[in-house]
Design a protein around this motif. Sequence first.
Motif, PDB file in Angstrom:
ATOM      1  N   MET A  74       0.893  -1.331   0.004  1.00 38.04           N
ATOM      2  CA  MET A  74       0.137  -0.187   0.041  1.00 38.04           C
ATOM      3  C   MET A  74       0.918   1.465  -0.059  1.00 38.04           C
ATOM      4  O   MET A  74       2.004   1.375   0.418  1.00 38.04           O
ATOM      5  N   MET A  75       0.403   2.307  -0.715  1.00 40.36           N
ATOM      6  CA  MET A  75       0.907   3.461  -0.820  1.00 40.36           C
ATOM      7  C   MET A  75       0.003   4.563  -0.392  1.00 40.36           C
ATOM      8  O   MET A  75      -1.058   4.499  -0.669  1.00 40.36           O
ATOM      9  N   TYR A  76       0.492   5.733   0.596  1.00 37.01           N
ATOM     10  CA  TYR A  76      -0.715   6.839   0.919  1.00 37.01           C
ATOM     11  C   TYR A  76      -0.089   8.038   0.471  1.00 37.01           C
ATOM     12  O   TYR A  76       1.225   8.558   0.514  1.00 37.01           O
ATOM     13  N   LEU A  77      -0.920   8.928   0.359  1.00 37.20           N
ATOM     14  CA  LEU A  77      -0.835  10.379   0.239  1.00 37.20           C
ATOM     15  C   LEU A  77      -1.897  11.057   1.115  1.00 37.20           C
ATOM     16  O   LEU A  77      -3.052  11.335   1.091  1.00 37.20           O
ATOM     17  N   GLN A  78      -1.233  11.780   2.387  1.00 37.65           N
ATOM     18  CA  GLN A  78      -1.772  12.542   3.296  1.00 37.65           C
ATOM     19  C   GLN A  78      -1.936  13.926   2.755  1.00 37.65           C
ATOM     20  O   GLN A  78      -0.765  14.439   2.765  1.00 37.65           O
ATOM     21  N   MET A  79      -3.301  14.604   2.660  1.00 39.36           N
ATOM     22  CA  MET A  79      -3.100  15.812   2.009  1.00 39.36           C
ATOM     23  C   MET A  79      -3.921  16.588   3.047  1.00 39.36           C
ATOM     24  O   MET A  79      -4.970  16.525   3.278  1.00 39.36           O
ATOM     25  N   ASN A  80      -3.179  17.700   3.766  1.00 36.92           N
ATOM     26  CA  ASN A  80      -3.613  18.502   4.555  1.00 36.92           C
ATOM     27  C   ASN A  80      -3.715  19.929   3.875  1.00 36.92           C
ATOM     28  O   ASN A  80      -3.078  20.265   2.972  1.00 36.92           O
ATOM     29  N   SER A  81      -4.518  20.888   4.598  1.00 35.22           N
ATOM     30  CA  SER A  81      -4.668  22.352   4.298  1.00 35.22           C
ATOM     31  C   SER A  81      -4.644  22.444   2.586  1.00 35.22           C
ATOM     32  O   SER A  81      -4.206  23.216   1.759  1.00 35.22           O
ATOM     33  N   LEU A  82      -5.766  21.615   2.137  1.00 37.14           N
ATOM     34  CA  LEU A  82      -6.198  21.497   0.807  1.00 37.14           C
ATOM     35  C   LEU A  82      -6.457  22.885   0.279  1.00 37.14           C
ATOM     36  O   LEU A  82      -7.192  23.792   0.913  1.00 37.14           O
TER      37      LEU A  82
ATOM     38  N   GLY B 272      10.915   6.118  -9.264  1.00 39.53           N
ATOM     39  CA  GLY B 272      11.063   6.988  -7.761  1.00 39.53           C
ATOM     40  C   GLY B 272      11.471   8.428  -8.379  1.00 39.53           C
ATOM     41  O   GLY B 272      11.702   9.280  -7.418  1.00 39.53           O
ATOM     42  N   GLY B 273      11.699   8.675  -9.602  1.00 39.04           N
ATOM     43  CA  GLY B 273      11.809   9.952 -10.031  1.00 39.04           C
ATOM     44  C   GLY B 273      10.632  11.147 -10.259  1.00 39.04           C
ATOM     45  O   GLY B 273       9.795  10.603  -9.616  1.00 39.04           O
ATOM     46  N   THR B 274      10.969  12.496 -10.837  1.00 42.07           N
ATOM     47  CA  THR B 274      10.097  13.192 -10.735  1.00 42.07           C
ATOM     48  C   THR B 274       9.216  13.536 -12.047  1.00 42.07           C
ATOM     49  O   THR B 274       8.639  14.390 -12.166  1.00 42.07           O
ATOM     50  N   ARG B 275       9.615  12.669 -12.944  1.00 47.60           N
ATOM     51  CA  ARG B 275       8.766  12.857 -14.387  1.00 47.60           C
ATOM     52  C   ARG B 275       7.903  11.665 -14.480  1.00 47.60           C
ATOM     53  O   ARG B 275       8.272  10.586 -14.209  1.00 47.60           O
ATOM     54  N   PRO B 276       6.974  11.957 -15.403  1.00 49.46           N
ATOM     55  CA  PRO B 276       5.940  10.856 -15.694  1.00 49.46           C
ATOM     56  C   PRO B 276       6.755   9.650 -16.255  1.00 49.46           C
ATOM     57  O   PRO B 276       6.501   8.420 -16.182  1.00 49.46           O
ATOM     58  N   GLY B 277       7.747   9.991 -17.160  1.00 49.69           N
ATOM     59  CA  GLY B 277       8.494   9.054 -18.031  1.00 49.69           C
ATOM     60  C   GLY B 277       9.339   8.134 -17.164  1.00 49.69           C
ATOM     61  O   GLY B 277       9.867   6.942 -17.690  1.00 49.69           O
ATOM     62  N   ASP B 278       9.442   8.491 -15.716  1.00 43.99           N
ATOM     63  CA  ASP B 278      10.208   7.584 -14.955  1.00 43.99           C
ATOM     64  C   ASP B 278       9.292   6.191 -14.483  1.00 43.99           C
ATOM     65  O   ASP B 278       9.850   5.551 -13.559  1.00 43.99           O
ATOM     66  N   TYR B 279       7.868   6.290 -14.766  1.00 42.38           N
ATOM     67  CA  TYR B 279       7.031   5.477 -14.352  1.00 42.38           C
ATOM     68  C   TYR B 279       6.226   4.665 -15.412  1.00 42.38           C
ATOM     69  O   TYR B 279       5.496   5.159 -16.175  1.00 42.38           O
ATOM     70  N   PRO B 280       6.720   3.427 -15.639  1.00 41.12           N
ATOM     71  CA  PRO B 280       5.832   2.610 -16.698  1.00 41.12           C
ATOM     72  C   PRO B 280       4.408   2.060 -16.124  1.00 41.12           C
ATOM     73  O   PRO B 280       3.768   1.713 -17.000  1.00 41.12           O
ATOM     74  N   TYR B 281       4.178   2.291 -14.748  1.00 38.41           N
ATOM     75  CA  TYR B 281       2.810   1.620 -14.077  1.00 38.41           C
ATOM     76  C   TYR B 281       2.147   2.735 -13.467  1.00 38.41           C
ATOM     77  O   TYR B 281       2.702   3.412 -12.774  1.00 38.41           O
ATOM     78  N   TRP B 282       0.841   2.683 -14.084  1.00 36.55           N
ATOM     79  CA  TRP B 282       0.011   3.763 -13.490  1.00 36.55           C
ATOM     80  C   TRP B 282      -1.313   3.103 -13.155  1.00 36.55           C
ATOM     81  O   TRP B 282      -1.798   2.394 -13.815  1.00 36.55           O
ATOM     82  N   GLY B 283      -2.143   3.870 -11.991  1.00 35.51           N
ATOM     83  CA  GLY B 283      -3.399   3.592 -11.618  1.00 35.51           C
ATOM     84  C   GLY B 283      -4.336   4.352 -12.493  1.00 35.51           C
ATOM     85  O   GLY B 283      -3.858   5.160 -13.360  1.00 35.51           O
ATOM     86  N   GLN B 284      -5.599   4.112 -12.477  1.00 30.07           N
ATOM     87  CA  GLN B 284      -6.591   4.714 -13.051  1.00 30.07           C
ATOM     88  C   GLN B 284      -7.035   6.152 -12.749  1.00 30.07           C
ATOM     89  O   GLN B 284      -7.450   6.961 -13.424  1.00 30.07           O
ATOM     90  N   GLY B 285      -6.579   6.691 -11.371  1.00 36.03           N
ATOM     91  CA  GLY B 285      -6.640   7.864 -10.935  1.00 36.03           C
ATOM     92  C   GLY B 285      -7.937   8.044 -10.085  1.00 36.03           C
ATOM     93  O   GLY B 285      -8.964   7.201 -10.007  1.00 36.03           O
ATOM     94  N   THR B 286      -7.830   8.837  -9.131  1.00 35.09           N
ATOM     95  CA  THR B 286      -8.995   9.300  -8.198  1.00 35.09           C
ATOM     96  C   THR B 286      -9.075  10.759  -8.321  1.00 35.09           C
ATOM     97  O   THR B 286      -7.933  11.573  -8.042  1.00 35.09           O
ATOM     98  N   ARG B 287     -10.179  11.276  -8.225  1.00 30.07           N
ATOM     99  CA  ARG B 287     -10.534  12.671  -8.533  1.00 30.07           C
ATOM    100  C   ARG B 287     -10.389  13.434  -7.110  1.00 30.07           C
ATOM    101  O   ARG B 287     -11.287  12.899  -6.181  1.00 30.07           O
ATOM    102  N   VAL B 288      -9.973  14.448  -6.903  1.00 28.74           N
ATOM    103  CA  VAL B 288      -9.978  15.084  -5.748  1.00 28.74           C
ATOM    104  C   VAL B 288     -10.378  16.743  -6.220  1.00 28.74           C
ATOM    105  O   VAL B 288      -9.687  17.199  -7.198  1.00 28.74           O
ATOM    106  N   THR B 289     -11.272  17.105  -5.626  1.00 24.35           N
ATOM    107  CA  THR B 289     -12.109  18.563  -5.886  1.00 24.35           C
ATOM    108  C   THR B 289     -12.044  19.224  -4.428  1.00 24.35           C
ATOM    109  O   THR B 289     -12.560  18.905  -3.533  1.00 24.35           O
ATOM    110  N   VAL B 290     -11.550  20.583  -4.531  1.00 21.53           N
ATOM    111  CA  VAL B 290     -11.478  21.376  -3.224  1.00 21.53           C
ATOM    112  C   VAL B 290     -12.176  22.520  -3.707  1.00 21.53           C
ATOM    113  O   VAL B 290     -11.877  23.308  -4.688  1.00 21.53           O
ATOM    114  N   SER B 291     -13.316  22.856  -2.837  1.00 18.90           N
ATOM    115  CA  SER B 291     -14.082  23.801  -3.022  1.00 18.90           C
ATOM    116  C   SER B 291     -13.488  25.111  -2.227  1.00 18.90           C
ATOM    117  O   SER B 291     -13.077  24.836  -1.105  1.00 18.90           O
ATOM    118  N   SER B 292     -13.852  26.343  -2.482  1.00 22.61           N
ATOM    119  CA  SER B 292     -13.286  27.648  -1.919  1.00 22.61           C
ATOM    120  C   SER B 292     -14.274  28.037  -1.207  1.00 22.61           C
ATOM    121  O   SER B 292     -15.559  27.475  -1.240  1.00 22.61           O
TER     122      SER B 292
END
Length: 121
Positions: free
Chosen positions: A78-86, A101-121
């Motif tokens: 498992m991997m997690y991303l705790q997001m505070n003060s959004l 483990g790099g910082t470019r998308p090309g450094d990663y051959p495997y990807w998930g489908q994504g999860t949407r985050v919406t922050v309202s003002s």
Amino acid sequence: QVRLVESGGGLVQAGGSLRLSCAASGRTFSYYGMGWFRQAPGKEREFVASIGWSDGASVYANSVKGRFTMSRDSAKNMMYLQMNSLKPEDTAVYYCSAGTGGTRPGDYPYWGQGTRVTVSS
């Protein structure tokens, strides 16, 4: 081959928190560096955070440093991303990835489908 599935996205007010999870299956999870990226509508996919496979060192984009914390539990695959003060500008689809483990998308051959985050003002 690694399969990744994200969860935990949703709608949150500015200043709130969310915790994203990424479940990995397939080849041994601990062999890979892991990353979180995000893509807002009309924008390119951008780096959020990464964690190395060998030393577990974390790297964060300046825009999230001090607010987001990435962690991994190799025993549970498992991997997690705790997001505070959004902020509204954090609104995007968030993707977990496995690779060098790099910082470019090309450094990663495997990807998930994504999860949407919406922050309202």
